[in-house]
Each structure stands twice: as structure tokens, then as C-alpha cells.
Write an enzyme that holds these catalytic residues in place. Structure first.
Site, PDB file in Angstrom:
ATOM      1  N   ASN A   1      44.476  51.557  33.153  1.00  0.00           N
ATOM      2  CA  ASN A   1      43.081  51.312  32.781  1.00  0.00           C
ATOM      3  C   ASN A   1      42.196  52.319  33.515  1.00  0.00           C
ATOM      4  O   ASN A   1      42.055  52.252  34.732  1.00  0.00           O
ATOM      5  CB  ASN A   1      42.714  49.874  33.163  1.00  0.00           C
ATOM      6  CG  ASN A   1      41.303  49.499  32.767  1.00  0.00           C
ATOM      7  OD1 ASN A   1      40.483  50.358  32.444  1.00  0.00           O
ATOM      8  ND2 ASN A   1      41.003  48.213  32.804  1.00  0.00           N
TER       9      ASN A   1
ATOM     10  N   CYS B   1      33.738  49.335  32.102  1.00  0.00           N
ATOM     11  CA  CYS B   1      34.746  49.777  31.123  1.00  0.00           C
ATOM     12  C   CYS B   1      34.153  50.011  29.740  1.00  0.00           C
ATOM     13  O   CYS B   1      34.751  50.705  28.917  1.00  0.00           O
ATOM     14  CB  CYS B   1      35.885  48.768  31.042  1.00  0.00           C
ATOM     15  SG  CYS B   1      36.770  48.631  32.596  1.00  0.00           S
TER      16      CYS B   1
ATOM     17  N   HIS C   1      39.519  50.388  24.147  1.00  0.00           N
ATOM     18  CA  HIS C   1      39.602  50.520  25.605  1.00  0.00           C
ATOM     19  C   HIS C   1      41.020  50.125  26.003  1.00  0.00           C
ATOM     20  O   HIS C   1      41.557  49.124  25.527  1.00  0.00           O
ATOM     21  CB  HIS C   1      38.580  49.596  26.266  1.00  0.00           C
ATOM     22  CG  HIS C   1      38.739  49.500  27.748  1.00  0.00           C
ATOM     23  ND1 HIS C   1      38.894  50.611  28.539  1.00  0.00           N
ATOM     24  CD2 HIS C   1      38.800  48.425  28.577  1.00  0.00           C
ATOM     25  CE1 HIS C   1      39.033  50.224  29.795  1.00  0.00           C
ATOM     26  NE2 HIS C   1      38.987  48.905  29.845  1.00  0.00           N
TER      27      HIS C   1
HETATM   28  O1  UT7 Z   1      38.989  46.894  31.797  1.00  0.00           O
HETATM   29  C1  UT7 Z   1      38.203  45.821  32.180  1.00  0.00           C
HETATM   30  C2  UT7 Z   1      38.686  44.607  31.580  1.00  0.00           C
HETATM   31  N1  UT7 Z   1      39.849  44.129  32.251  1.00  0.00           N
HETATM   32  C3  UT7 Z   1      40.816  43.612  31.544  1.00  0.00           C
HETATM   33  O2  UT7 Z   1      40.747  43.661  30.345  1.00  0.00           O
HETATM   34  C4  UT7 Z   1      41.941  42.920  32.236  1.00  0.00           C
HETATM   35  C5  UT7 Z   1      42.170  41.589  31.602  1.00  0.00           C
HETATM   36  N2  UT7 Z   1      43.219  40.810  32.186  1.00  0.00           N
HETATM   37  C6  UT7 Z   1      44.527  41.152  32.111  1.00  0.00           C
HETATM   38  O3  UT7 Z   1      44.868  42.196  31.618  1.00  0.00           O
HETATM   39  C7  UT7 Z   1      45.548  40.147  32.599  1.00  0.00           C
HETATM   40  O4  UT7 Z   1      44.927  38.910  32.823  1.00  0.00           O
HETATM   41  C8  UT7 Z   1      46.289  40.595  33.885  1.00  0.00           C
HETATM   42  C9  UT7 Z   1      47.220  41.761  33.575  1.00  0.00           C
HETATM   43  C10 UT7 Z   1      45.285  41.006  34.946  1.00  0.00           C
HETATM   44  C11 UT7 Z   1      47.144  39.438  34.412  1.00  0.00           C
HETATM   45  O5  UT7 Z   1      48.044  39.009  33.418  1.00  0.00           O
HETATM   46  P1  UT7 Z   1      48.205  37.436  33.107  1.00  0.00           P
HETATM   47  O6  UT7 Z   1      49.258  37.327  32.090  1.00  0.00           O
HETATM   48  O7  UT7 Z   1      46.843  36.914  32.773  1.00  0.00           O
HETATM   49  O8  UT7 Z   1      48.766  36.887  34.461  1.00  0.00           O
HETATM   50  P2  UT7 Z   1      48.141  35.773  35.423  1.00  0.00           P
HETATM   51  O9  UT7 Z   1      46.902  36.284  36.085  1.00  0.00           O
HETATM   52  O10 UT7 Z   1      48.072  34.481  34.685  1.00  0.00           O
HETATM   53  O11 UT7 Z   1      49.289  35.689  36.487  1.00  0.00           O
HETATM   54  C12 UT7 Z   1      50.574  35.155  36.166  1.00  0.00           C
HETATM   55  C13 UT7 Z   1      51.425  35.204  37.409  1.00  0.00           C
HETATM   56  C14 UT7 Z   1      50.738  34.635  38.638  1.00  0.00           C
HETATM   57  O12 UT7 Z   1      51.701  33.966  39.420  1.00  0.00           O
HETATM   58  P3  UT7 Z   1      51.771  32.357  39.393  1.00  0.00           P
HETATM   59  O13 UT7 Z   1      50.421  31.896  39.837  1.00  0.00           O
HETATM   60  O14 UT7 Z   1      52.076  31.999  37.971  1.00  0.00           O
HETATM   61  O15 UT7 Z   1      52.875  32.061  40.364  1.00  0.00           O
HETATM   62  C15 UT7 Z   1      50.280  35.867  39.388  1.00  0.00           C
HETATM   63  O16 UT7 Z   1      50.158  35.656  40.774  1.00  0.00           O
HETATM   64  O17 UT7 Z   1      51.738  36.571  37.712  1.00  0.00           O
HETATM   65  C16 UT7 Z   1      51.413  36.822  39.076  1.00  0.00           C
HETATM   66  N3  UT7 Z   1      51.036  38.213  39.228  1.00  0.00           N
HETATM   67  C17 UT7 Z   1      51.915  39.186  39.446  1.00  0.00           C
HETATM   68  N4  UT7 Z   1      53.263  39.158  39.607  1.00  0.00           N
HETATM   69  C18 UT7 Z   1      53.876  40.339  39.814  1.00  0.00           C
HETATM   70  C19 UT7 Z   1      49.814  38.756  39.142  1.00  0.00           C
HETATM   71  N5  UT7 Z   1      49.872  40.083  39.327  1.00  0.00           N
HETATM   72  C20 UT7 Z   1      51.186  40.369  39.531  1.00  0.00           C
HETATM   73  C21 UT7 Z   1      51.882  41.564  39.769  1.00  0.00           C
HETATM   74  N6  UT7 Z   1      53.215  41.511  39.886  1.00  0.00           N
HETATM   75  N7  UT7 Z   1      51.270  42.772  39.844  1.00  0.00           N
END
Ligand code: UT7
Length: 318
Positions: free
Chosen positions: A275, A114, A245
Site C-alpha cells: 500500500n 490514500c 487504490h
Molecule cells: O489504504 C488505506 C486503507 N487501508 C486499508 O484499506 C486496510 C484495510 N484493512 C485490511 O486490509 C485488513 O483489515 C488487514 C490486512 C489490516 C487485516 O486483515 P484482517 O483479515 O482484517 O485481519 P484481522 O485484523 O481480523 O486479524 C486477524 C488475526 C488477528 O489475530 P487473532 O486476534 O484472530 O488471534 C491478528 O492479530 O490476524 C492477526 N494478525 C496477524 N497475524 C500474522 C494481524 N496482523 C498479522 C500479521 N501476521 N502481520
């Protein structure tokens, strides 16, 4: 007078197929509300079957050349930032070179995921300042839809396809690339990677520990942007536009806040593109110019982080 790499043209290409968040609701346990509130993404574009990274890169290149009022014969070097080349080799860049009918000069890929466009811009700047090239086409192009595990809701909703391009020209004066700041740290390679390649015999799919990458992004992006501004002899107060980005609106706004730059000086396209990895910054630069946001003379700060981890920032006086 200092010789600098000045932006002479910018353009982009997005594949026709637009995929709204709602399309994922039918396939995996997710919701439009979750995707919007956690990422800011509302839709993304996906390539059609048979449409390649080189195809979309060439389209963005033609748009940037048209914007610059130049032809392919004017270009001496072509760099493609991509992690989704169509083949292991030849490079995407030489394929684009052939597709454009460019028979002179040289072409090569830069792979920093990225952050690829930041690394490619810095390379182009070096080629121009050292006199290796006078006009460089720098392209970011990705088809991340081909790296998705469609069963994995934590990654499949995040990425999109697209391409953006800049034409840089060696010009003496105050405009152009002012400074860059690059970093990588391979100890974090397991946070974001593709589980395939020549060692496995399969292309593989993207794997990410999103929360950890998020934490590194918020910590590292403002720091690298400040470092690049410092090298340019500028401060956050001089910034007209941050063009980040486009991975997650929460990362974009946290970085702007840490830099002390208000959100009305940030070009945001993540809602429409998702992204697009190395394509996201040139896409946002092109859309930002089309919207009338970025104008000649503006101080533009670009910043990105991705797999590796690799991250960095480039400051441009547009
Ligand atoms: O470009 C390269 C660099 N990449 C990035 O910059 C990405 C960086 N990371 C992010 O943008 C975020 O961490 C994400 C968007 C990937 C995830 O967001 P988050 O607020 O960090 O969520 P999380 O991973 O802590 O997940 C929270 C909850 C989890 O459920 P539990 O364990 O709390 O029950 C996940 O399983 O949200 C759940 N979850 C979803 N729910 C509905 C994860 N993905 C989804 C989804 N739909 N698509």
C-alpha cells in the site's frame, strides 16, 4: 466540444530496495503466508536513508514528462498528493518544482491520505476546466516506511514507498477526465491516523483499526465508483479498467464484484508495491500502461479510500 483534462503522459518511480514478506518473519510474529493470503502483498519497496518524498516525486514527474514528450517549461501547475511531505512546510510540491527546475506556474500539496490522488486529479481537472492552467503535472508520492511502528504487525507489513505521476493537458474532445465523486467523514478519524504532528512535537507513527477500515472500504468504494460513472453518463458495462487504490487484494476484488466488473478488467499491483497510499493509483496507471493493459480511448475508473475517512472516484477516458 467540451474542454477536458486529457492524460498526455504517465510515469512512476520505485526505490531500489525491495523488501519481501520474508524479511518481516525475522522481526515480528508474522508469516509470508499470512500476509499473502490476507492482503495479496508479496513485496514492497522502501526508500534509502536520505532519499526523500520530493526526490522520488521528481523522478516520477520526469518519467511522466518524458512519456508526454514535454519539458518542465510546458507545465503551468504541479500538484503533489502526499501525507508524507519531507517537512511540515514548504509543500512537497514546491520542493519538487525546484528540483525539476520549474520556475513558472504554481505548485501545492493535496492531503487526503490514500485518497489523495483522487482529490488531486479532481483539483487538476477544475484548474484546467476553469482556464487557470493548461498543463498540470499531478503526482502521488509517499514514504510511508517513515511512519511505521516496526513492532506493530497489524500495520508494518502493509505499506510501501513509491511515486507515480500524470501529465494532464486541456484538450477539446471526448477523451480526458469525465467525472469525479469525492467524500469525507471526519467522524471516522480514529480508524486510521498518525499519532503525531505539530501538536505532539513528534512525527508519530501510523495507527489503524484495519477491520473497520476494511468494512468501510468494501461498502463505500463501489458506491463512489458507481456515482462517478453515473455523473459521466456511463455504467459498469462501459468500464475497460478499474484502477483501484492498492491496499488489499480482498478489498479490490470485493469492490470489482460489487460493481459487476470481472477481475480481468482490474489493474492489480498490490503484490509488488504494497500500500503506497496516494502513490498507489498513479503507480498502477503507469504499470498498467507499461503492461499494455490501458490503451487510448479506454474508460478507466479509479477509486480510493483512506484516513479521514476520505474517499472518492474519478472516471477517465484515457
Ligand atoms: O489504504 C488505506 C486503507 N487501508 C486499508 O484499506 C486496510 C484495510 N484493512 C485490511 O486490509 C485488513 O483489515 C488487514 C490486512 C489490516 C487485516 O486483515 P484482517 O483479515 O482484517 O485481519 P484481522 O485484523 O481480523 O486479524 C486477524 C488475526 C488477528 O489475530 P487473532 O486476534 O484472530 O488471534 C491478528 O492479530 O490476524 C492477526 N494478525 C496477524 N497475524 C500474522 C494481524 N496482523 C498479522 C500479521 N501476521 N502481520
Amino acid at each position: 466540444m467540451t474542454l477536458r483534462a486529457v492524460v498526455r503522459g504517465v510515469g512512476h518511480y520505485l526505490p531500489d530496495r525491495v523488501v519481501p514478506n520474508a524479511e518481516f518473519e525475522a522481526r515480528i510474529e508474522t508469516s509470508d503466508e499470512w500476509i499473502r493470503s490476507r492482503t495479496g502483498i508479496e513485496r514492497r519497496h522502501f526508500v534509502a536513508e536520505g532519499q526523500t518524498t520530493a526526490d522520488i516525486a521528481a523522478r516520477a514527474a520526469r518519467a511522466a514528462l518524458a512519456d508526454a514528450g514535454m519539458g518542465v517549461a510546458d507545465i503551468d501547475a504541479l500538484i503533489v498528493a502526499t501525507s508524507t511531505p519531507d517537512f511540515t512546510f514548504p509543500s512537497a510540491a514546491t520542493m519538487v518544482q525546484a528540483e525539476l527546475g520549474m520556475e513558472q506556474g504554481f505548485a501545492f500539496d493535496v492531503q487526503a491520505v490514500c485518497a489523495g490522488f483522487i482529490f488531486a486529479l479532481t483539483n487538476a481537472d477544475g484548474l484546467i476546466r476553469s482556464g487557470q492552467a493548461k498543463r498540470v503535472l499531478v503526482i502521488g508520492a509517499e514514504t510511508f516506511s517513515r511512519l511505521m511502528d516496526w513492532e506493530d504487525r497489524t500495520t508494518s507489513v502493509l505499506f510501501g514507498d513509491g511515486a507515480g505521476a500524470l501529465v494532464l493537458e486541456a484538450v477539446e474532445g471526448k477523451r480526458g477526465i469525465l467525472a469525479g465523486d469525492l467524500h469525507s467523514d471526519g467522524r471516522y478519524r480514529d480508524l486510521l491516523y498518525v499519532d503525531g504532528g505539530t501538536s505532539t512535537g513528534k512525527t508519530g507513527v501510523l495507527r489503524m483499526q484495519g477491520k473497520e477500515v476494511f468494512r468501510h472500504a468494501v461498502e463505500k468504494l463501489a458506491a463512489t465508483a458507481h456515482a462517478a460513472l453515473d455523473k459521466a453518463g456511463l455504467t459498469a458495462e462501459d468500464v475497460d479498467w478499474i484502477v483501484p487504490h492498492q491496499a488489499n487484494l480482498r478489498i479490490i476484488s470485493a469492490t470489482a464484484q460489487r460493481m459487476g466488473v470481472p477481475m480481468d478488467k482490474v489493474v492489480v499491483t498490490v503484490q509488488d508495491h504494497g500500500n503506497t497510499s496516494a502513490a498507489s493509483i498513479p503507480l498502477a496507471l503507469s504499470v498498467g500502461k507499461q503492461r499494455g493493459q490501458i490503451k487510448e480511448g479506454d474508460v478507466v475508473v479509479t477509486e480510493a479510500i483512506g484516513g479521514g475517512l476520505a474517499w472518492g472516484s474519478v472516471v477517465i477516458r484515457w
